[in-house]
Design an enzyme around this catalytic site. Structure first.
Site, PDB file in Angstrom:
ATOM      1  N   SER A 120       0.824  -1.207   0.000  1.00 29.71           N
ATOM      2  CA  SER A 120       0.000   0.000   0.000  1.00 29.71           C
ATOM      3  C   SER A 120       0.853   1.251   0.000  1.00 29.71           C
ATOM      4  O   SER A 120       1.987   1.252   0.499  1.00 29.71           O
ATOM      5  CB  SER A 120      -0.893  -0.006   1.248  1.00 29.71           C
ATOM      6  N   TYR A 151      -1.307   0.036  10.046  1.00 26.62           N
ATOM      7  CA  TYR A 151      -1.481  -0.547   8.721  1.00 26.62           C
ATOM      8  C   TYR A 151      -0.243  -0.393   7.841  1.00 26.62           C
ATOM      9  O   TYR A 151       0.212  -1.349   7.202  1.00 26.62           O
ATOM     10  CB  TYR A 151      -2.690   0.106   8.055  1.00 26.62           C
ATOM     11  N   LYS A 155       2.437  -3.339   6.321  1.00 27.78           N
ATOM     12  CA  LYS A 155       2.706  -3.483   4.895  1.00 27.78           C
ATOM     13  C   LYS A 155       4.206  -3.389   4.605  1.00 27.78           C
ATOM     14  O   LYS A 155       4.756  -4.174   3.813  1.00 27.78           O
ATOM     15  CB  LYS A 155       1.943  -2.415   4.103  1.00 27.78           C
ATOM     16  N   ARG A 224      -5.254  13.418  -3.181  1.00 25.28           N
ATOM     17  CA  ARG A 224      -5.071  11.985  -3.387  1.00 25.28           C
ATOM     18  C   ARG A 224      -5.141  11.682  -4.890  1.00 25.28           C
ATOM     19  O   ARG A 224      -5.633  12.488  -5.689  1.00 25.28           O
ATOM     20  CB  ARG A 224      -6.180  11.164  -2.699  1.00 25.28           C
TER      21      ARG A 224
END
Length: 332
Positions: A120, A151, A155, A224
């Site tokens: 990610s 998170y 990853k 984003r």
């Protein structure tokens, strides 16, 4: 890839995994084994002509069962969601490390030929993402490490696991850093949804209810990029079967927008304008994130290209149909 060996998709009951299984079927590839922790009735897409297993891949024995006879493995399995989920469930996100660890061990044991790991953009250093008008993130920006807490660290650690299983045990691995994947047949409510689906849901709910207001998390200026699911599925397979993508690589759109611009697009699709209420206390993630696609263009001669406008039109239509279905409990 040996045509006799099974293609295993882990996380097949999820959004990306379901689309990947569907695409593999369309290509006539197989045999396919689809694996997910959810009971079959809870999968986003289920296909009767593939082997479907409900297994907790956080358990070592389950990983070995899932990969028995496998030639190709796609590991998309993770306990995750949008920013609202990952900011409030860091321990659950970290526990996903058990999935990739056990699957790599099983891949070594069963002599798997190719192993894909879905990482990610949350691995990237937070200090590189403080400005909404940032320079797009290149692969080297993951170090010195300052990943998204919980998170992102899981990853990044799992990327290293893939690297060292390749170096020490000769398990051929490929790693892609996904950037905000969206599209139909995914989560759009309940707390795990990501921004495009959440905004579509909120705009549709406002239109259906006649209450023309929308809550936006943050000030709307955070930036984003969003990758449509078809680009993600194509790129995932292209990366796995590449000869030269030997390091983690960005897989994302380079079309950067602010959250306000994302809302603009969805409002235009819906044909209305809403009063915007900004929740500055809600989870909003980093101020700016975008994918630099220089490396994927160089190595694969390709990059995600489906426009946000095109992808959101399809996503909006699907969520609208779901929300207005006669069988849908009305919550707006």
């Amino acid at each position: 890839m040996s045509t006799q060996k099974t293609i295993v998709v882990c996380g097949a009951g999820g959004f990306i995994g379901g689309h990947l299984v569907a695409d593999l079927r369309r290509q006539g590839l197989g045999p396919i084994r689809a694996v997910d922790i959810k009971p079959l009735g809870g999968w986003y897409q289920e296909f009767k002509d593939v082997e479907n297993l409900s297994l907790d891949l956080g358990e070592k024995a389950a990983g070995e069962k899932a990969l028995a006879g496998a030639g190709t493995v796609y590991n998309l399995a993770a306990d995750m969601g949008g920013m609202g989920f990952i900011e409030n469930n860091k321990a659950l996100c970290m526990l996903t490390v058990l999935i990739n660890t056990h699957l790599l061990m099983a891949a070594q044991k069963h002599n798997v030929e190719r192993y894909f790991y879905a990482s990610s953009a949350c691995v990237y250093a937070a200090g590189k993402q403080t400005d909404p008008n940032l320079t797009a993130l290149v692969e080297e920006d993951a170090y010195p490490a300052q990943a998204e807490d919980g998170y992102g660290w899981e990853k990044l650690f799992s990327e290293r696991m893939c690297r060292h299983f390749t170096e020490d045990f000769k398990v051929l691995t490929r790693v892609a850093r996904f950037h905000n994947v969206y599209g139909p047949l995914g989560t759009y409510e309940g707390g795990r949804e990501k921004a495009p689906a959440a905004i579509c849901r909120k705009v549709i709910a406002a239109k259906l209810s006649g209450q023309h207001e929308i809550e936006i998390w943050g000030d709307g200026h955070q930036t984003r990029s969003f990758m449509y699911i078809d680009d993600c599925v194509f790129g995932t397979q292209k990366i796995l079967h590449s000869a030269n993508v030997t390091m983690p690589i960005n897989l994302g759109s380079s079309e950067m927008v602010t959250i306000n611009q994302l809302v603009d697009i969805v409002e235009a699709i819906a044909g209305l304008k809403l009063k915007r209420n900004y929740n500055l206390k809600a989870p909003k993630g980093v101020n700016g994130r975008n994918s630099d696609n220089t490396l994927i263009q160089k190595l694969l001669g390709w990059e995600p290209s489906i426009s946000l406008q095109t992808g959101l039109e399809k996503t909006y239509r699907w969520i609208h149909d779901e929300m207005t279905s006669p069988n849908k409990k009305k919550t707006y």
